[in-house]
Write a protein that holds these residues in place. Structure first.
Motif, mmCIF file in Angstrom:
data_model
loop_
_atom_site.group_PDB
_atom_site.id
_atom_site.type_symbol
_atom_site.label_atom_id
_atom_site.label_comp_id
_atom_site.label_asym_id
_atom_site.label_seq_id
_atom_site.Cartn_x
_atom_site.Cartn_y
_atom_site.Cartn_z
ATOM 1 N N GLY A 213 0.617 -1.148 0.015
ATOM 2 C CA GLY A 213 -0.023 0.008 0.023
ATOM 3 C C GLY A 213 0.854 1.195 -0.044
ATOM 4 N N THR A 214 1.733 1.227 0.673
ATOM 5 C CA THR A 214 2.822 2.536 0.913
ATOM 6 C C THR A 214 3.336 2.670 -0.626
ATOM 7 N N ALA A 215 3.852 1.713 -1.079
ATOM 8 C CA ALA A 215 4.480 1.784 -2.383
ATOM 9 C C ALA A 215 3.637 2.190 -3.609
ATOM 10 N N LEU A 216 2.511 1.595 -3.374
ATOM 11 C CA LEU A 216 1.442 1.732 -4.574
ATOM 12 C C LEU A 216 0.627 2.960 -4.514
ATOM 13 N N LYS A 217 0.521 3.701 -3.434
ATOM 14 C CA LYS A 217 -0.549 4.713 -3.391
ATOM 15 C C LYS A 217 0.417 6.358 -3.817
ATOM 16 N N SER A 218 -0.472 6.899 -4.330
ATOM 17 C CA SER A 218 0.055 8.377 -4.559
ATOM 18 C C SER A 218 0.530 8.952 -3.252
ATOM 19 N N ALA A 219 1.526 9.808 -3.419
ATOM 20 C CA ALA A 219 1.830 10.507 -2.163
ATOM 21 C C ALA A 219 0.906 11.492 -1.558
ATOM 22 N N THR A 220 0.045 11.946 -2.438
ATOM 23 C CA THR A 220 -0.814 12.792 -1.804
ATOM 24 C C THR A 220 -2.329 12.573 -2.072
ATOM 25 N N GLY A 221 -3.085 13.290 -1.603
ATOM 26 C CA GLY A 221 -4.695 13.042 -1.907
ATOM 27 C C GLY A 221 -5.560 12.191 -1.108
ATOM 28 N N TRP A 222 -4.797 11.565 0.075
ATOM 29 C CA TRP A 222 -5.655 10.763 0.941
ATOM 30 C C TRP A 222 -6.081 11.539 2.143
ATOM 31 N N LYS A 223 -7.268 11.416 2.471
ATOM 32 C CA LYS A 223 -7.807 11.926 3.713
ATOM 33 C C LYS A 223 -7.819 11.199 4.998
ATOM 34 N N GLU A 224 -7.982 11.866 6.186
ATOM 35 C CA GLU A 224 -8.064 11.319 7.369
ATOM 36 C C GLU A 224 -9.075 10.390 7.254
ATOM 37 N N GLY A 225 -8.719 9.093 8.366
ATOM 38 C CA GLY A 225 -10.020 8.141 8.088
ATOM 39 C C GLY A 225 -11.113 8.595 9.092
ATOM 40 N N ASN A 226 -12.088 7.632 8.395
ATOM 41 C CA ASN A 226 -13.544 7.854 9.291
ATOM 42 C C ASN A 226 -13.858 6.565 10.073
ATOM 43 N N ASP A 227 -14.880 6.605 10.752
ATOM 44 C CA ASP A 227 -15.275 5.439 11.465
ATOM 45 C C ASP A 227 -15.415 4.136 10.299
ATOM 46 N N PRO A 228 -14.923 2.975 10.668
ATOM 47 C CA PRO A 228 -14.395 2.536 12.106
ATOM 48 C C PRO A 228 -12.998 2.551 12.218
ATOM 49 N N PHE A 229 -12.089 3.094 11.105
ATOM 50 C CA PHE A 229 -10.787 3.388 11.561
ATOM 51 C C PHE A 229 -10.430 4.871 11.045
ATOM 52 N N PRO A 230 -10.714 5.630 12.515
ATOM 53 C CA PRO A 230 -10.347 7.090 12.367
ATOM 54 C C PRO A 230 -8.922 7.255 12.358
ATOM 55 N N GLY A 231 -8.353 8.222 11.846
ATOM 56 C CA GLY A 231 -7.018 8.596 12.162
ATOM 57 C C GLY A 231 -6.102 9.274 10.892
ATOM 58 N N THR A 232 -5.115 9.836 11.129
ATOM 59 C CA THR A 232 -4.550 10.388 9.923
ATOM 60 C C THR A 232 -3.998 9.389 8.779
ATOM 61 N N PRO A 233 -3.844 9.958 7.672
ATOM 62 C CA PRO A 233 -3.295 8.814 6.728
ATOM 63 C C PRO A 233 -1.901 8.200 6.697
ATOM 64 N N PHE A 234 -1.667 7.052 6.497
ATOM 65 C CA PHE A 234 -0.721 6.416 6.644
ATOM 66 C C PHE A 234 0.327 6.942 5.561
ATOM 67 N N PRO A 235 1.632 7.398 5.981
ATOM 68 C CA PRO A 235 2.860 7.794 4.827
ATOM 69 C C PRO A 235 2.523 6.923 3.393
ATOM 70 N N ALA A 236 2.409 7.788 2.499
ATOM 71 C CA ALA A 236 2.623 6.791 1.210
ATOM 72 C C ALA A 236 3.893 7.431 0.217
ATOM 73 N N THR A 237 4.376 6.543 -0.414
ATOM 74 C CA THR A 237 5.579 7.170 -0.896
ATOM 75 C C THR A 237 5.671 6.952 -2.570
ATOM 76 N N ASN A 238 4.590 6.202 -2.815
ATOM 77 C CA ASN A 238 4.345 6.011 -4.370
ATOM 78 C C ASN A 238 6.087 5.436 -5.022
ATOM 79 N N SER A 239 6.619 4.728 -4.204
ATOM 80 C CA SER A 239 8.016 4.461 -4.725
ATOM 81 C C SER A 239 7.859 3.513 -5.915
ATOM 82 N N SER A 240 6.821 2.871 -6.341
ATOM 83 C CA SER A 240 6.459 2.035 -7.509
ATOM 84 C C SER A 240 6.450 2.705 -8.660
ATOM 85 N N GLY A 241 5.860 4.003 -8.500
ATOM 86 C CA GLY A 241 5.040 4.860 -9.625
ATOM 87 C C GLY A 241 3.950 4.375 -10.137
ATOM 88 N N PHE A 242 3.270 3.469 -9.535
ATOM 89 C CA PHE A 242 1.897 3.068 -9.739
ATOM 90 C C PHE A 242 0.901 4.054 -9.360
#
Length: 314
Positions: A213-242
């Motif tokens: 997930g970290t490698a595939l997700k774009s580095a920006t554009g992700w929101k804070e989580g909602n119920d049932p998993f609230p919280g700040t977005p997990f850092p994403a690197t997009n190291s794969s370029g996907f």
């Protein structure tokens, strides 16, 4: 997305999801079984099971990279004044593009970027082709029915549309059976819809599903989580370029959810376990979420509208 959704909507969605799932089922590929994300707690709305949302195929399934390559998509045309080196021998309509980094979908003259990951080539953005046949359009949607979201995320497809329901014998229906072997589906010529083996090969190429997930997700554009998993977005690197974008998904009856929180993509692989309460109505998908570093496979009802990434034939 800090605020919880209205209680009534949450109740209705929960009831819908419970009706879709059966985590004790086996897959139609002969050996598909549930295998949670490494966190063991991730939940994706629209999945077949609230407690075990991401489901991998069994470890006995072949994980060798089949006959495909990964590429990245860009629906925007490459202008001739682009700083990208342009091969002027390659044209998409009247638009020149660099054929080493992009390809042309001749159906609508859209130019998509490609990315090589391991031995495969994937579209780098989501497919944005309007699905239809003989003048009738169906099975492909813009989030919130707004062209603005299609420009940002590409379209969301029912499984029948992603599989190209005309060629697979479904007409404009919601459900259809998969052909055996490689399925081009709604993908451009020279490309095909990935199966679960190809998704697992992608996980392996970027270091395994626990970090995919970290490698595939774009580095920006992700929101804070909602119920049932609230919280700040997990850092994403997009190291794969996907560059997976959080395009959310579409329920039946024009209901949309989870833009900014989830990226979910169809596979060709069906879930037809003998103990499933929904035989013939579910297919596997790949998903990543805002709050977790994992990626995984889970089965979902074919009526949902999910994103499509295509794999290059080789």
């Amino acid at each position: 997305m800090k605020a919880a959704k209205p209680i009534l909507l949450s109740f209705l969605l929960a009831a819908f999801l419970v009706a879709c799932g059966d985590d004790s089922s086996t897959g139609s590929n002969g050996g598909d079984s549930s295998d949670d994300l490494s966190s063991g707690t991730s939940f994706v709305p629209g999945s077949s099971d609230e407690g075990d949302s991401f489901e991998e195929l069994s470890s006995d399934e072949e994980t060798s990279e089949s006959s495909s390559s990964r590429v990245g998509k860009s629906s925007a045309k490459v202008p001739s004044s682009s700083s990208i080196a342009v091969d002027y021998n390659a044209l998409c309509g009247a638009t020149p593009y660099d054929s080493t980094t992009h390809f042309c979908d001749i159906r609508d003259s859209a130019v998509y970027a490609m990315v090589r990951i391991g031995s495969q080539t994937w579209m780098k953005e989501n497919l944005n082709h309007e699905y239809g046949f003989d003048g009738h359009k169906y099975g492909s949607y813009c989030y919130h029915d707004s062209a603005m979201y299609c420009a940002k995320y590409g379209k969301l497809y029912t499984w029948a549309a992603a599989m190209d329901s005309v060629n697979t014998g479904c007409g404009d229906g919601a459900y259809c059976d998969a052909d055996t072997g490689r399925v081009q589906g709604v993908c451009p010529d020279g490309w095909h819809l990935p199966d679960t083996v190809e998704w697992r090969s992608l996980f392996a190429a970027v270091g395994g599903k626990s970090v995919a997930g970290t490698a595939l997700k774009s580095a920006t554009g992700w929101k804070e989580g909602n119920d049932p998993f609230p919280g700040t977005p997990f850092p994403a690197t997009n190291s794969s370029g996907f560059s997976a974008l959080p395009s959310g998904f579409r329920y039946e009856f024009t209901m949309y959810d989870s833009e900014g929180l989830y990226a979910i993509f169809w596979s060709t692989s069906e879930h037809d376990g003998p103990r499933s309460a929904h035989d013939g109505r579910q297919a596997f998908s790949m998903a990543v979420s805002s709050n977790f570093p994992d990626a995984g496979l889970t089965y979902r009802n074919k009526i949902l509208g999910l994103a499509v990434r295509c794999v290059k034939n080789q």
